[in-house]
Design a protein around this motif. Structure first.
Motif, PDB file in Angstrom:
ATOM      1  N   ALA A  85       0.815  -1.209   0.000  1.00 37.96           N
ATOM      2  CA  ALA A  85       0.000   0.000   0.000  1.00 37.96           C
ATOM      3  C   ALA A  85       0.859   1.273   0.000  1.00 37.96           C
ATOM      4  CB  ALA A  85      -0.916   0.020   1.213  1.00 37.96           C
ATOM      5  N   SER A  86       2.158   1.126   0.129  1.00 36.24           N
ATOM      6  CA  SER A  86       3.046   2.291   0.122  1.00 36.24           C
ATOM      7  C   SER A  86       2.944   2.999  -1.212  1.00 36.24           C
ATOM      8  CB  SER A  86       4.491   1.861   0.362  1.00 36.24           C
ATOM      9  OG  SER A  86       4.631   1.261   1.632  1.00 36.24           O
ATOM     10  N   ASP A  87       2.803   4.318  -1.156  1.00 31.51           N
ATOM     11  CA  ASP A  87       2.630   5.059  -2.392  1.00 31.51           C
ATOM     12  C   ASP A  87       3.513   6.293  -2.495  1.00 31.51           C
ATOM     13  OD1 ASP A  87      -0.532   6.696  -1.533  1.00 31.51           O
ATOM     14  OD2 ASP A  87       1.417   6.642  -0.550  1.00 31.51           O
ATOM     15  N   TYR A  88       4.403   6.443  -1.554  1.00 33.35           N
ATOM     16  CA  TYR A  88       5.305   7.592  -1.590  1.00 33.35           C
ATOM     17  C   TYR A  88       6.636   7.169  -1.008  1.00 33.35           C
ATOM     18  CZ  TYR A  88       7.429  12.052  -0.344  1.00 33.35           C
ATOM     19  OH  TYR A  88       8.307  13.096  -0.216  1.00 33.35           O
ATOM     20  N   PHE A  89       7.719   7.566  -1.710  1.00 31.86           N
ATOM     21  CA  PHE A  89       9.060   7.172  -1.277  1.00 31.86           C
ATOM     22  C   PHE A  89       9.995   8.366  -1.410  1.00 31.86           C
ATOM     23  CE2 PHE A  89       7.950   2.762  -1.107  1.00 31.86           C
ATOM     24  CZ  PHE A  89       6.947   2.643  -2.064  1.00 31.86           C
ATOM     25  N   SER A 145      -0.572   8.895   8.249  1.00 32.54           N
ATOM     26  CA  SER A 145       0.569   8.106   7.784  1.00 32.54           C
ATOM     27  C   SER A 145       1.862   8.866   7.988  1.00 32.54           C
ATOM     28  CB  SER A 145       0.396   7.788   6.298  1.00 32.54           C
ATOM     29  OG  SER A 145       1.523   7.096   5.823  1.00 32.54           O
ATOM     30  N   LYS A 146       2.857   8.152   8.462  1.00 31.10           N
ATOM     31  CA  LYS A 146       4.157   8.771   8.682  1.00 31.10           C
ATOM     32  C   LYS A 146       5.237   7.954   7.982  1.00 31.10           C
ATOM     33  CE  LYS A 146       2.768   8.671  12.894  1.00 31.10           C
ATOM     34  NZ  LYS A 146       1.322   8.848  12.664  1.00 31.10           N
ATOM     35  N   LEU A 203       2.070  16.966   7.074  1.00 32.38           N
ATOM     36  CA  LEU A 203       2.489  15.731   7.727  1.00 32.38           C
ATOM     37  C   LEU A 203       3.327  14.918   6.758  1.00 32.38           C
ATOM     38  CD1 LEU A 203       2.340  14.004  10.254  1.00 32.38           C
ATOM     39  CD2 LEU A 203       0.321  12.904   9.282  1.00 32.38           C
ATOM     40  N   ALA A 204       4.592  14.689   7.114  1.00 31.92           N
ATOM     41  CA  ALA A 204       5.507  13.945   6.254  1.00 31.92           C
ATOM     42  C   ALA A 204       4.980  12.542   6.042  1.00 31.92           C
ATOM     43  CB  ALA A 204       6.900  13.908   6.868  1.00 31.92           C
TER      44      ALA A 204
END
Lengths: 113, 117
Positions: free
Chosen positions: A29-33, A99-100, B97-98
């Motif tokens: 589900a990760s969508d940002y890197f 989300s962090k 929020l990061a």
């Protein structure tokens, strides 16, 4: 949960060569890197980021590649310079109000003159 | 423009002592964070704040406290220092929020190295 990890703890390259730093993540589900660079005695600094709707993003001498199929991203540094010697962190997150970022352990890049 | 300023840079504490790590930012960022970095490990989130008067726990909050009385300042308090709290502490701030959609980049301070003996 999110787990982000780098493949190798250290990488040594010859000055002028290209560097490739790899990172794997576990949460589909990760969508940002994002990639950060940390020089000795300093805080991490932003290098480049990428969203999951992209496969590739280029900056100045750096390129990030994202392969969602195998949950892998890489940071490529062209014509590596002594000033590129640092610890590099990848981090990821998924969409959500709370989300962090989850950071990987870091890989040390050493540039040989 | 100083960015994120942390003090002190180095500190040695005895077990059971207390201290406060100071963090200030001059970018008018709403979001502030405290991370710890242990040798060979990634950054672990201790606490974060989404604005003055609002704080929340991160991944490793035990043994720490925070407050956010102003937008600029986000101090981290260790009440009873333990050897397990020996680490390098980083304060950071961001517009949003990061990690949330919007992809807000963290600006980090230079770090505070704490040793508990």
């Amino acid at each position: 949960g999110e787990s982000v990890g780098l493949h190798l703890p250290t990488l040594s390259v010859q000055e002028g060569d290209n560097s490739i730093i790899n990172c794997a993540y576990s949460n589909s589900a990760s969508d940002y890197f994002i990639w950060y660079k940390q020089e000795s005695g300093k805080g991490p600094q932003f290098i480049i980021d990428i969203r999951s709707n992209m496969d590739k993003r280029q900056g100045q001498r750096v390129t990030v590649l994202l392969n969602k199929t195998v949950k892998h991203l890489s940071l490529q540094i062209a014509a590596t310079q002594p000033g590129d010697s640092a610890v590099y962190f990848c981090a990821g997150s998924h969409t959500g109000a709370n989300s962090k970022l989850t950071f990987g352990k870091g890989i040390t890049l050493s540039v040989r003159p | 423009n100083a960015g994120v300023t942390q003090t002190p840079k180095f500190r040695i504490l005895k077990i059971g002592q207390s201290m406060t790590l100071q963090c200030a930012q001059d970018m008018n960022h709403n979001y502030m964070y405290w991370y710890r970095q242990d040798p060979g490990m990634g950054l672990k989130l201790i606490y974060y704040s989404v604005g003055a008067g609002i704080t929340d726990k991160g991944e490793v909050p035990n043994g720490y406290n925070v407050s956010r009385s102003t937008t600029e300042d986000f101090p981290l308090r260790l009440e009873l220092a333990a050897p397990s709290q020996t680490s390098v502490y980083f304060c950071a701030s961001s517009d949003g929020l990061a990690g949330a959609s919007g992809a807000n980049v963290l600006t980090f301070g230079a770090g505070s190295r704490l040793t508990v003996l």
